[in-house]
Design an enzyme around this catalytic site. Structure first.
Site, short mmCIF file in Angstrom:
data_model
loop_
_atom_site.label_atom_id
_atom_site.label_comp_id
_atom_site.label_asym_id
_atom_site.label_seq_id
_atom_site.Cartn_x
_atom_site.Cartn_y
_atom_site.Cartn_z
N THR A 35 0.89 -1.15 0.00
CA THR A 35 0.00 0.00 0.00
C THR A 35 0.92 1.19 0.00
O THR A 35 1.38 1.60 1.05
CB THR A 35 -0.87 -0.03 1.26
OG1 THR A 35 -0.01 0.04 2.38
CG2 THR A 35 -1.70 -1.28 1.33
N GLY A 36 1.25 1.71 -1.17
CA GLY A 36 2.08 2.93 -1.25
C GLY A 36 1.53 3.90 -0.25
O GLY A 36 2.18 4.23 0.75
N THR A 37 0.28 4.26 -0.49
CA THR A 37 -0.58 4.73 0.59
C THR A 37 -0.38 6.13 1.15
O THR A 37 0.73 6.60 1.33
CB THR A 37 -0.46 3.80 1.82
OG1 THR A 37 -0.86 2.52 1.44
CG2 THR A 37 -1.28 4.25 2.97
N THR A 38 -1.50 6.70 1.50
CA THR A 38 -1.52 7.85 2.42
C THR A 38 -2.50 7.50 3.54
O THR A 38 -3.65 7.18 3.25
CB THR A 38 -2.01 9.11 1.70
OG1 THR A 38 -1.26 9.26 0.49
CG2 THR A 38 -1.82 10.34 2.59
N SER A 165 3.41 6.82 1.33
CA SER A 165 4.15 7.49 0.26
C SER A 165 3.61 8.89 -0.07
O SER A 165 4.32 9.72 -0.61
CB SER A 165 4.15 6.62 -1.00
OG SER A 165 2.80 6.38 -1.39
#
Lengths: 231, 246
Positions: A35-38, A165
């Site tokens: 989950t690159g994710t924020t 990320s």
């Protein structure tokens, strides 16, 4: 039983049930779902808001899933975000849930959020969960708490925090909009806007937003593919 | 003859029930507790008091080496009656458990949780082949969530919560005295006075200050502290005075 009669104590750094697999998180960047994710956590006087995007990716370059719920309830009044390796984060969540349930069943009272954060930090440090960087949000007798937990087991409490990320993009908005006296509703709206900023520009984040609302009543989680109604 | 050898078999194996459902070794362990000098614990709204009779067998013995009250953690104390060496093992377990809680959760262990981990350990020695049960009873007192708490452990691995309790020799007499004289509005000094009076009850006179070991854990600082001989002397003087008045 043999544990006791041999006079050894259970390790405080390991889960009571199951064990931590050996070795660090290995695997090909391109084949492990991440989950690159924020993910965002905001503490207010009324409770905690957690917001996450909905994208899983392979190596941050291919969208492997567009409908991921990256915030999960792990305690009657606490939730954790999935950031980093999906497998690591899911296993981390299962482990914490069983620890919370055991604690409650044995002692007749729930774990408070500080204890939960310390335990999560111990597991993140000691285990195979290393490739994770979650946020823990929860409410207890002392009020609302937001912690970030880093892959080396660092546990830091804050009024608001972001991991993943897209963190710089989300922090940009939060630094302008966060105030100490936010209502829960305002915090939800700010969190959704911060996720939207990241979703627009970070390739590891996208496809909508999940919002979790945590109060002393419990945890409510809802997914939204579109941002319009939330902003 | 046959009957007698069977009887002996039940009484030797700790893991073997007698036909009427008793574990003789556990009952013998309770007898071992009765052979020890008594300890008393009580809670007041302001804190917990633990007191133990520390009698020495010879005037040449250093009294301070008779340890019956132990600090388990900052906020928890343990008083024992029975086999001192067995008590030390359990106290060490309690200390490790208390520190384990700090490592695992970053928090002080609750008095009830700590007592449970001690009794879980004791219980295993009533069910493990080749082992012998602990010949000791403990009073575990401390502060949990700002409230004074007092628990007893017995050799079967059962725990009980008390307002005021006695363990060890002359337990019945001392417990009877506590039942007659305990009330829930005592302050800590009053608690110390009651504990010392209770320990003196089986004797002809009030015990001397250096014959008792007393510790308190108050809600103010939630910290285990031993009561000095000077303070005990003045409290015992008061008891003497009261008895003279009567």
């Amino acid at each position: 039983m043999s544990n006791w009669t041999q006079g050894t104590d259970p390790s405080p750094y390991e889960p009571e049930l199951g064990s931590l697999p050996n070795g660090s998180q290995t695997g090909d960047e391109d084949t492990v779902n991440k989950t690159g994710t924020t993910t965002i956590g905001i503490a207010t006087d009324e409770g905690v808001v957690i917001a996450t995007d909905m994208r899983a990716s392979l190596g941050g370059r291919f969208v492997s899933n567009k409908n991921v719920q990256k915030v999960e309830q792990i305690h009657p009044t606490a939730a954790l975000t999935l950031v980093g390796s999906v497998g690591g984060a899911q296993s981390f969540i299962r482990t914490l849930r069983s620890e919370v349930d055991l604690y409650e069943a044995r002692r007749g009272e729930g774990m408070n959020i500080e204890a939960l954060a310390t335990l999560a930090g111990n597991f993140a440090r000691g285990g195979p969960f290393r490739a994770i960087n979650p946020i823990l949000g929860g409410v207890d007798d002392e009020g609302s708490h937001v912690y970030s937990i880093d892959p080396a087991g660092g546990v830091m409490e804050d009024d608001y925090t972001v991991t993943g990320s897209g963190m710089q993009l989300a922090y940009g908005l939060l630094e302008q909009e966060y105030t100490e006296d936010l209502s829960l509703e305002d915090a939800k709206s700010i969190a959704a806007r911060a996720i939207k900023s990241a979703v627009e520009r970070d390739t590891g984040s996208g496809n909508g937003v999940f919002l979790a609302e945590i109060t002393d009543e419990g945890v409510e989680i809802q997914g939204h593919n579109a941002f319009d109604a939330l902003l | 003859m046959q009957g007698q050898s069977q009887q002996q078999a039940y009484d030797r194996g700790i893991t073997i029930f007698s036909p009427d459902g008793r574990l003789y070794q556990v009952e013998y362990a309770r007898e071992a507790v009765k052979r020890g000098t008594a300890s008393v614990g009580l809670r007041t709204p302001d804190g917990v008091v633990l007191a133990a009779n520390r009698r020495v067998s010879s005037p040449l013995m250093e009294r301070s080496s008779v340890e019956k009250i132990h600090k388990a953690d900052d906020h928890v104390g343990v008083a024992s009656a029975g086999h001192v060496a067995d008590a030390r093992q359990l106290v060490d377990l309690a200390r490790r458990r208390a520190q384990g809680e700090q490592l695992r959760y970053g928090q002080q262990i609750g008095v009830e949780t700590l007592t449970r981990s001690i009794t879980d350990h004791i219980q295993e020695y009533t069910q493990t082949g080749g082992a012998r049960p602990f010949g000791v009873a403990l009073l575990v007192g401390g502060i949990e969530d700002g409230e004074p708490k007092l628990f007893e452990t017995d050799p079967s691995g059962t725990d009980y919560e008390w307002q005021a309790a006695a363990i060890g020799g002359n337990r019945d007499v001392i417990q009877g005295y506590l039942e007659d004289n305990y009330h829930d509005e005592l302050d800590v000094d009053g608690g110390i006075e009651l504990a010392v009076s209770a320990l003196s009850e089986p004797e002809d006179e009030v015990v001397a200050a250096e014959e008792v070991d007393v510790a308190t854990i108050t809600t103010d600082d939630e910290t285990f502290s031993s009561v000095s001989v000077d303070r005990l002397e003045s409290i015992i003087e008061e008891i003497d005075q009261e008895e003279m008045d009567e």
